[in-house]
Design a protein around this motif. Sequence first.
Motif, PDB file in Angstrom:
ATOM      1  N   UNK A   1       0.832  -1.207   0.000  1.00 21.73           N
ATOM      2  CA  UNK A   1       0.000   0.000   0.000  1.00 21.73           C
ATOM      3  C   UNK A   1       0.864   1.253   0.000  1.00 21.73           C
ATOM      4  N   UNK A   2       1.960   1.233   0.756  1.00 26.07           N
ATOM      5  CA  UNK A   2       2.850   2.392   0.787  1.00 26.07           C
ATOM      6  C   UNK A   2       3.523   2.573  -0.571  1.00 26.07           C
ATOM      7  N   UNK A   3       3.948   1.486  -1.201  1.00 25.96           N
ATOM      8  CA  UNK A   3       4.526   1.596  -2.535  1.00 25.96           C
ATOM      9  C   UNK A   3       3.558   2.213  -3.524  1.00 25.96           C
ATOM     10  N   UNK A   4       2.303   1.791  -3.460  1.00 28.70           N
ATOM     11  CA  UNK A   4       1.276   2.345  -4.350  1.00 28.70           C
ATOM     12  C   UNK A   4       1.056   3.828  -4.064  1.00 28.70           C
ATOM     13  N   UNK A   5       1.017   4.187  -2.783  1.00 31.39           N
ATOM     14  CA  UNK A   5       0.820   5.586  -2.413  1.00 31.39           C
ATOM     15  C   UNK A   5       1.966   6.461  -2.910  1.00 31.39           C
ATOM     16  N   UNK A   6       3.184   6.010  -2.698  1.00 29.66           N
ATOM     17  CA  UNK A   6       4.334   6.794  -3.135  1.00 29.66           C
ATOM     18  C   UNK A   6       4.328   6.967  -4.645  1.00 29.66           C
ATOM     19  N   UNK A   7       3.932   5.941  -5.337  1.00 28.14           N
ATOM     20  CA  UNK A   7       3.861   6.029  -6.802  1.00 28.14           C
ATOM     21  C   UNK A   7       2.798   7.039  -7.235  1.00 28.14           C
ATOM     22  N   UNK A   8       1.642   7.034  -6.568  1.00 30.91           N
ATOM     23  CA  UNK A   8       0.567   7.981  -6.909  1.00 30.91           C
ATOM     24  C   UNK A   8       1.005   9.423  -6.661  1.00 30.91           C
ATOM     25  N   UNK A   9       1.615   9.675  -5.517  1.00 34.98           N
ATOM     26  CA  UNK A   9       2.036  11.041  -5.190  1.00 34.98           C
ATOM     27  C   UNK A   9       3.162  11.490  -6.127  1.00 34.98           C
ATOM     28  N   UNK A  10       4.083  10.601  -6.427  1.00 34.17           N
ATOM     29  CA  UNK A  10       5.161  10.924  -7.373  1.00 34.17           C
ATOM     30  C   UNK A  10       4.595  11.292  -8.738  1.00 34.17           C
ATOM     31  N   UNK A  11       3.596  10.557  -9.194  1.00 33.96           N
ATOM     32  CA  UNK A  11       2.972  10.828 -10.482  1.00 33.96           C
ATOM     33  C   UNK A  11       2.344  12.223 -10.497  1.00 33.96           C
ATOM     34  N   UNK A  12       1.649  12.563  -9.428  1.00 30.36           N
ATOM     35  CA  UNK A  12       1.027  13.887  -9.328  1.00 30.36           C
ATOM     36  C   UNK A  12       2.098  14.974  -9.219  1.00 30.36           C
ATOM     37  N   UNK A  13       3.148  14.720  -8.467  1.00 31.66           N
ATOM     38  CA  UNK A  13       4.230  15.700  -8.347  1.00 31.66           C
ATOM     39  C   UNK A  13       4.861  15.986  -9.705  1.00 31.66           C
ATOM     40  N   UNK A  14       4.994  14.965 -10.509  1.00 31.23           N
ATOM     41  CA  UNK A  14       5.554  15.162 -11.854  1.00 31.23           C
ATOM     42  C   UNK A  14       4.623  16.050 -12.691  1.00 31.23           C
ATOM     43  N   UNK A  15       3.325  15.838 -12.565  1.00 28.94           N
ATOM     44  CA  UNK A  15       2.369  16.694 -13.274  1.00 28.94           C
ATOM     45  C   UNK A  15       2.492  18.151 -12.815  1.00 28.94           C
ATOM     46  N   UNK A  16       2.615  18.345 -11.501  1.00 24.16           N
ATOM     47  CA  UNK A  16       2.771  19.701 -10.981  1.00 24.16           C
ATOM     48  C   UNK A  16       4.080  20.333 -11.457  1.00 24.16           C
ATOM     49  N   UNK A  17       5.155  19.565 -11.446  1.00 23.75           N
ATOM     50  CA  UNK A  17       6.452  20.082 -11.911  1.00 23.75           C
ATOM     51  C   UNK A  17       6.377  20.467 -13.387  1.00 23.75           C
TER      52      UNK A  17
ATOM     53  N   UNK B   1       1.883  19.736  -1.733  1.00 22.13           N
ATOM     54  CA  UNK B   1       0.672  19.882  -2.540  1.00 22.13           C
ATOM     55  C   UNK B   1       0.318  18.576  -3.251  1.00 22.13           C
ATOM     56  N   UNK B   2       1.315  17.908  -3.798  1.00 19.25           N
ATOM     57  CA  UNK B   2       1.067  16.617  -4.458  1.00 19.25           C
ATOM     58  C   UNK B   2       0.500  15.606  -3.475  1.00 19.25           C
ATOM     59  N   UNK B   3       0.986  15.651  -2.230  1.00 21.46           N
ATOM     60  CA  UNK B   3       0.527  14.721  -1.198  1.00 21.46           C
ATOM     61  C   UNK B   3      -0.919  14.986  -0.789  1.00 21.46           C
ATOM     62  N   UNK B   4      -1.448  16.139  -1.121  1.00 21.26           N
ATOM     63  CA  UNK B   4      -2.850  16.455  -0.839  1.00 21.26           C
ATOM     64  C   UNK B   4      -3.725  16.235  -2.069  1.00 21.26           C
ATOM     65  N   UNK B   5      -3.301  16.776  -3.196  1.00 20.99           N
ATOM     66  CA  UNK B   5      -4.178  16.809  -4.368  1.00 20.99           C
ATOM     67  C   UNK B   5      -4.305  15.447  -5.038  1.00 20.99           C
TER      68      UNK B   5
ATOM     69  N   UNK C   1      -5.410  12.906  -3.850  1.00 19.46           N
ATOM     70  CA  UNK C   1      -6.700  12.368  -3.416  1.00 19.46           C
ATOM     71  C   UNK C   1      -7.786  13.446  -3.428  1.00 19.46           C
ATOM     72  N   UNK C   2      -7.519  14.534  -4.140  1.00 16.13           N
ATOM     73  CA  UNK C   2      -8.456  15.650  -4.320  1.00 16.13           C
ATOM     74  C   UNK C   2      -8.701  16.446  -3.046  1.00 16.13           C
ATOM     75  N   UNK C   3      -7.753  16.430  -2.128  1.00 16.29           N
ATOM     76  CA  UNK C   3      -7.887  17.237  -0.917  1.00 16.29           C
ATOM     77  C   UNK C   3      -7.342  18.629  -1.205  1.00 16.29           C
ATOM     78  N   UNK C   4      -8.169  19.619  -1.010  1.00 19.04           N
ATOM     79  CA  UNK C   4      -7.771  21.005  -1.236  1.00 19.04           C
ATOM     80  C   UNK C   4      -7.442  21.651   0.107  1.00 19.04           C
ATOM     81  N   UNK C   5      -6.299  22.289   0.178  1.00 17.02           N
ATOM     82  CA  UNK C   5      -5.844  22.971   1.390  1.00 17.02           C
ATOM     83  C   UNK C   5      -5.541  24.416   0.995  1.00 17.02           C
ATOM     84  N   UNK C   6      -6.505  25.316   1.214  1.00 15.70           N
ATOM     85  CA  UNK C   6      -6.341  26.701   0.744  1.00 15.70           C
ATOM     86  C   UNK C   6      -5.052  27.381   1.213  1.00 15.70           C
ATOM     87  N   UNK C   7      -4.652  27.201   2.461  1.00 13.79           N
ATOM     88  CA  UNK C   7      -3.435  27.865   2.945  1.00 13.79           C
ATOM     89  C   UNK C   7      -2.195  27.367   2.204  1.00 13.79           C
ATOM     90  N   UNK C   8      -2.122  26.078   1.925  1.00 16.23           N
ATOM     91  CA  UNK C   8      -1.010  25.516   1.171  1.00 16.23           C
ATOM     92  C   UNK C   8      -1.019  26.046  -0.259  1.00 16.23           C
TER      93      UNK C   8
END
Length: 198
Positions: A37-53, A136-140, A142-149
Motif C-alpha cells: 500500500x505504501x509503494x502504491x501511495x508513493x507512486x501515486x504522489x510521485x505521479x502527481x508531483x511530476x504533473x505539478x512540476x 501539494x502533491x501529497x494532498x491533491x 486524493x483531491x484534498x484542497x488545502x487553501x493555505x497551502x
Amino acid sequence: MTSVLLRRALADPDSAISRSLPEQVEVLLESLDTPPRLGAHLRAVHDVARQLADWVAQHHPGVRFDRPAMLFGAATHDIGKIIHPDELSGPGSAHEQAGYELLLSRGFDEGSARFARTHGSWTTVDIGVDDLLVALADKIWKAKRVPALEQSVVQLLVAAGGREPWQVFMALDDELDRIAADADRRLAFQARYPVVAE
C-alpha cells in the motif's frame, strides 16, 4: 525477499498511475520490505508531483526548483511509515522525522531526505517551492484542497514570475481541478494493495 504485491504496485502498467518511481527509489523500497500500500501511495504522489512540476515549468519558467530532488522527495515522502506502520491507515506524524533519518542512514543527502520531514510541515519559514510542491502533491492526489497551502504556492509563483496573484491563483486552481478529477482512480489503485507486507 521482495513482495510480489509490492513489485506489482511499483510496476502495474494497467493502473491509474502512468509513471514509475525512480529506479533508485524502487530498489530502496524493495530492500526495506515496504508494504505494498505504501509503494502504491508513493507512486501515486510521485505521479502527481511530476504533473505539478511539468505545469510549473510550462507556465512559470522563471521559477527555479530542483526538479530531480523534488521528484525524489515525492517518491519517498512517507517512507518513515515503514517504521511507523500504524500511520499507513491512521493519523500521525512520527513517520516524518523517522523517514528523514532513515534516508540519511541509507546514504541520501539532506537535500533529498528533507522532504520526508517537510511534507507535513510546509508552514515553516524556510520552505521552498520544491517542498511546497511535494506537500501539494501529497494532498491533491486524493483531491484534498488545502487553501493555505495553495496560497503559499501562489505567493512563491507570483514572486518569481511577476503575474497578478489572481491570475496565478486561477491558473493553479484549474490545474489542481484537472489533477483532482482522477483522484478516484488513484485511490482505487492504492486500495488494491494491502497495508501489510506479505
